[in-house]
Design an enzyme around this catalytic site. Structure first.
Site, PDB file in Angstrom:
ATOM      1  CG  ASP A 152      -0.285  -0.482   2.500  1.00 45.78           C
ATOM      2  OD1 ASP A 152       0.957  -0.508   2.548  1.00 45.78           O
ATOM      3  OD2 ASP A 152      -0.998  -0.832   3.443  1.00 45.78           O
ATOM      4  CG  ASP A 169      -8.853  -1.698  12.229  1.00 41.42           C
ATOM      5  OD1 ASP A 169      -7.825  -2.245  11.751  1.00 41.42           O
ATOM      6  OD2 ASP A 169      -9.375  -0.685  11.719  1.00 41.42           O
ATOM      7  CG  HIS A 182      -6.205  -2.329   8.838  1.00 38.54           C
ATOM      8  ND1 HIS A 182      -6.417  -1.232   9.646  1.00 38.54           N
ATOM      9  CD2 HIS A 182      -4.894  -2.268   8.496  1.00 38.54           C
ATOM     10  CE1 HIS A 182      -5.298  -0.551   9.772  1.00 38.54           C
ATOM     11  NE2 HIS A 182      -4.352  -1.160   9.091  1.00 38.54           N
ATOM     12  CD  GLU A 194      -8.769   1.155   7.633  1.00 36.80           C
ATOM     13  OE1 GLU A 194      -8.708   0.250   8.494  1.00 36.80           O
ATOM     14  OE2 GLU A 194      -8.184   2.230   7.776  1.00 36.80           O
TER      15      GLU A 194
HETATM   16  N1  LIG Z   1      -1.324  -0.062   6.031  1.00 35.57           N
HETATM   17  C1  LIG Z   1      -0.503  -0.410   7.124  1.00 35.57           C
HETATM   18  C2  LIG Z   1      -0.618  -1.897   7.363  1.00 35.57           C
HETATM   19  O1  LIG Z   1      -0.103  -2.592   6.244  1.00 35.57           O
HETATM   20  C3  LIG Z   1       0.122  -2.282   8.617  1.00 35.57           C
HETATM   21  O2  LIG Z   1       0.063  -3.671   8.801  1.00 35.57           O
HETATM   22  C4  LIG Z   1      -0.488  -1.551   9.786  1.00 35.57           C
HETATM   23  C5  LIG Z   1       0.146  -1.913  11.114  1.00 35.57           C
HETATM   24  O3  LIG Z   1       1.274  -1.155  11.360  1.00 35.57           O
HETATM   25  P1  LIG Z   1       2.284  -1.488  12.525  1.00 35.57           P
HETATM   26  O4  LIG Z   1       3.052  -2.672  12.062  1.00 35.57           O
HETATM   27  O5  LIG Z   1       3.135  -0.259  12.615  1.00 35.57           O
HETATM   28  O6  LIG Z   1       1.486  -1.739  13.738  1.00 35.57           O
HETATM   29  O7  LIG Z   1      -0.314  -0.158   9.562  1.00 35.57           O
HETATM   30  C6  LIG Z   1      -0.843   0.386   8.367  1.00 35.57           C
HETATM   31  O8  LIG Z   1      -2.197   0.584   8.534  1.00 35.57           O
END
Ligand SMILES: N[C@@H]1[C@@H](O)[C@H](O)[C@@H](COP(=O)(O)O)O[C@@H]1O
Length: 269
Positions: free
Chosen positions: A72, A141, A143, A148
């Protein structure tokens, strides 16, 4: 779905990095086509990226024959912005390894036609022969990528509006100011991730415990999009003790028993 519960984040990261390196080396030996790797950003994969860099520096793996696709990217922030996912990937992984620049694919959140950018990205994945291994993280959450709660479980790459939960969670990277967090992103779909031959999700820290409980102990549900992993033929979740806090004692014991080998031995690179 395999669930590997490590005592701590360092062991988890070591195991994931060795697993990825082993897959790359196995593909290299076969020599028929480049290994296609899907990659996430966020704090969860940082330990894995550091271990992969160490393995590369020790001459145990090369990325010359690897093609990557990132999950993403935010819409509307420059690629050289310290919080863009382009910047993150070069800073944490690509600039430290021998991957050819042209083998790196990251969605362009500044494309003039964002819908076309998303369609083209799906085509580029197809042209590369599909993704062999998709690494991922999850939001609190549940995702996956930026899919989402409520996202279609068969979705493909597209534009998404971020939820308030995600904007608040990610504001820690934007001076804790929710107003500075982009409100939209381009993201691969749940279906894009699930089309990969193998999917490996990293889940660490207590803030992910509730999501992990939903994904492991409850059913497939579009409100916890990563739960779709239950339907995948080769799905693995690597988590740490903290993330496992909301699982039943019996669930933890079960997976620790059946994954004894993976929890005590690193994959041979
Ligand atoms: N789009 C990204 C996800 O791909 C990632 O998995 C998530 C968790 O991030 P973290 O690993 O910093 O908790 O953050 C963002 O929302």
């Amino acid at each position: 779905m395999r669930i590997l519960i490590y005592n701590d984040y360092d062991h988890l990261s070591q195991w994931v990095a060795h697993y990825v390196a082993r897959k790359i080396n196995q593909a290299e030996k076969k020599g028929d086509k480049p290994f296609v790797l899907g990659l996430p950003t966020g704090s969860s994969p940082i330990g894995t990226y550091q271990e992969l860099v160490k393995l590369y520096q020790a001459g145990k793996v090369s990325f010359k024959n690897v093609i990557t696709f990132n999950m993403d990217e935010y819409v509307g922030i420059p690629e050289d912005h310290p919080q863009s996912y382009h910047f993150f990937m070069w800073d944490n992984l690509f600039k430290h390894i021998d991957i050819p620049k042209e083998n790196v694919n990251i969605l362009n959140g500044n494309a003039t036609d964002l819908e076309k950018e998303c369609c083209d990205y799906e085509q580029r994945i197809k042209d590369a022969g599909g993704i062999d291994l998709f690494l991922g993280g999850i939001g609190p959450d549940g995702h996956i990528a930026f899919n989402e709660p409520g996202s279609s479980l068969s979705s493909k790459t597209r534009i998404k509006t971020l939820t308030y939960d995600t904007i608040v969670a990610n504001s820690r990277f934007f001076d804790n100011d929710v107003n500075k967090v982009p409100k939209m992103a381009l993201t691969v779909g749940v279906g894009t991730v699930m089309a990969a031959h193998e999917v490996l999700i990293i889940v660490n820290g207590y803030k992910k415990a509730r999501a992990l409980q939903k994904v492991v102990e409850e059913g497939v549900n579009h409100m916890w999009t990563v739960s779709m992993l239950q339907m995948h033929r080769h799905g693995i979740i690597c988590c740490d003790e903290e993330a496992s806090m909301e699982l039943k004692v019996g669930t933890v014991k079960y997976f620790k028993d059946i994954e004894y080998d993976a929890l005590h031995n690193l994959p041979k690179v």
